[in-house]
Design an enzyme around this catalytic site. Sequence first.
Site: not given
Lengths: 84, 489
Positions: A11, A14
């Site tokens: 995502c 991250c």
Amino acid sequence: MLTIKVLGSGCANCKRLEQLANKAVMEMGMQAEVVKVTDYNDIMQYPILSTPGLVINEKLVCSGRIPTQAEVTIWLVNAEMEAV
Amino acid sequence: MIDFLLRLLQGGAGNLAAYLAAHVLLCLLPAFFIAGAMAALIPKESVTRFLGRNTPRYISYPAASLAGSVLAVCSCTIVPLFAGIYKKGAGLGPAITFLFFAPAANILALAYTGVAIGPDLAFARLSLSLAFGIGIGLIMALIFSRDDAAHDKINDESFAGRRSIRRSVLLFLLILVALLLSGTLKIGLLTNAYGEINLPIPGLDTFQQALYQVVPFDPGKGEEGVTAQGAILIGLLALIGVTAWLGFENILERSNSWTWISLGLVALTLLVASVQLNPEVGGLNILITGKLVGVGLALVMIWLIGRFGLEEREVQEWLWESWRFIKQIFPLLVVGVFMVGVIRQLIRPEWIETLAGENTVLGNLAGVVFGVFMYFPTLVEVPIAKMFLSLGMHRGPLLAYLMADPELSLQSILIVSAIIGRLKAWTYVAWVALFSTLAGLIYGAWVDGASAGMILLYLAAFMGILSLALYLVSRRNLGKSAQTMAAVK
């Protein structure tokens, strides 16, 4: 040499944490390897309740948020000192 | 043929324009910022500490649903938290409750459902998801109680953290919710006009007529046209998109002047959306509504708390999380709404009416089956449900569809089965399908005039039997493990 793991399935947060870790390592001029861990079963090996997570030398230092670069630098220095 | 394609495109564009202008702004924009605030400002430990292995059931199940509605706005939290509760925390039951409740009860889904389809359906979705989420959790815990008991009994340290929500953060969240409500609630206090201003801006009335020509609509089919106000709002939204990209992308490092321009535009957009603009010949008539006062007050409060009550870092994280949600969800939503508008032109109302025009078991099943096999990105289920409603679907089957679609998709089933195993995952799917059908039937019966008290009574009795059964089984398990302990000694 430090092993840094970025835990997260890919995502936005991250990816951001991965950039941050790379940048901190570069600026410190450290010997370190940054690994991305995307498999949920591997991620769940660590005591983590939400991604992204940051692991330095198999120790979870932060999860569920994006730390500041200053924080990451401090963790890196601490891990380096412990390793010596 | 070209005529046909043009009609499809017009349908898509019209649907999109009507959505962006009317519904999205006053509900979704605040909702995104609330979701961002929840992700950035609520410490996860404030809820997860109630999800440890030693927490009694009457606390862990409600806590799991609370976690679903407050913490789980995106998959970054849903999957790890689900796995954490299952493997190291309160066990399979609360984990399932969390998983079931999260997509139905998060602020984005609730606000959007309430505004686009109706508050009654949003409320039904919330309360029935809560009841059935806990119900399915209890059932799953009951069926697989042996596996759950086999889990280690040690309370994991991940659930030990104790942090609570700061008072200023709580106030901040409440004001954001007030902003959302004052923009969307349709009560007299807010919708009444308390004054009017006439601005000598000519030409807006012809502009509006031109818009009606470009985007033709049919009120009988539940379609909406684009007004001059709508066009202004769409323009503002595009500006916000550009300035937000420049101002929010690096917000975690530092804010810049684009950040402030973008925030100003957001505030302006909310204010413009909350007044009523009536283009007349030779001028523009602006009605000052209660909404405007409410939205204005909330905006001032938000600025004050953000400036003095929160730390700079918190504000930055709040804006980043909000922007991340917008970036992640909004483009998919735009594409989805456009596609719905295109498809709308192809479906004949008779098909929907014969299949799910009435509150029958078959109709509800059809809604559920469609929900399970179709996968739509987050929130797109709402415009799709709206389309079905305007095509003549009964509200019961509609709710069945709305419950089944976000809960179950092939993707989520695969992730879940990787964590809890295939047998448990498919058992879960079966229960969700059954309960969604049931939810549709119950709500449909209520819409058709059954008394609310009787329905509540049935629900309560059902939940009571379930929890009693669970209690008995867990006591028997406890007794057994005590016996084996004694035998070992």
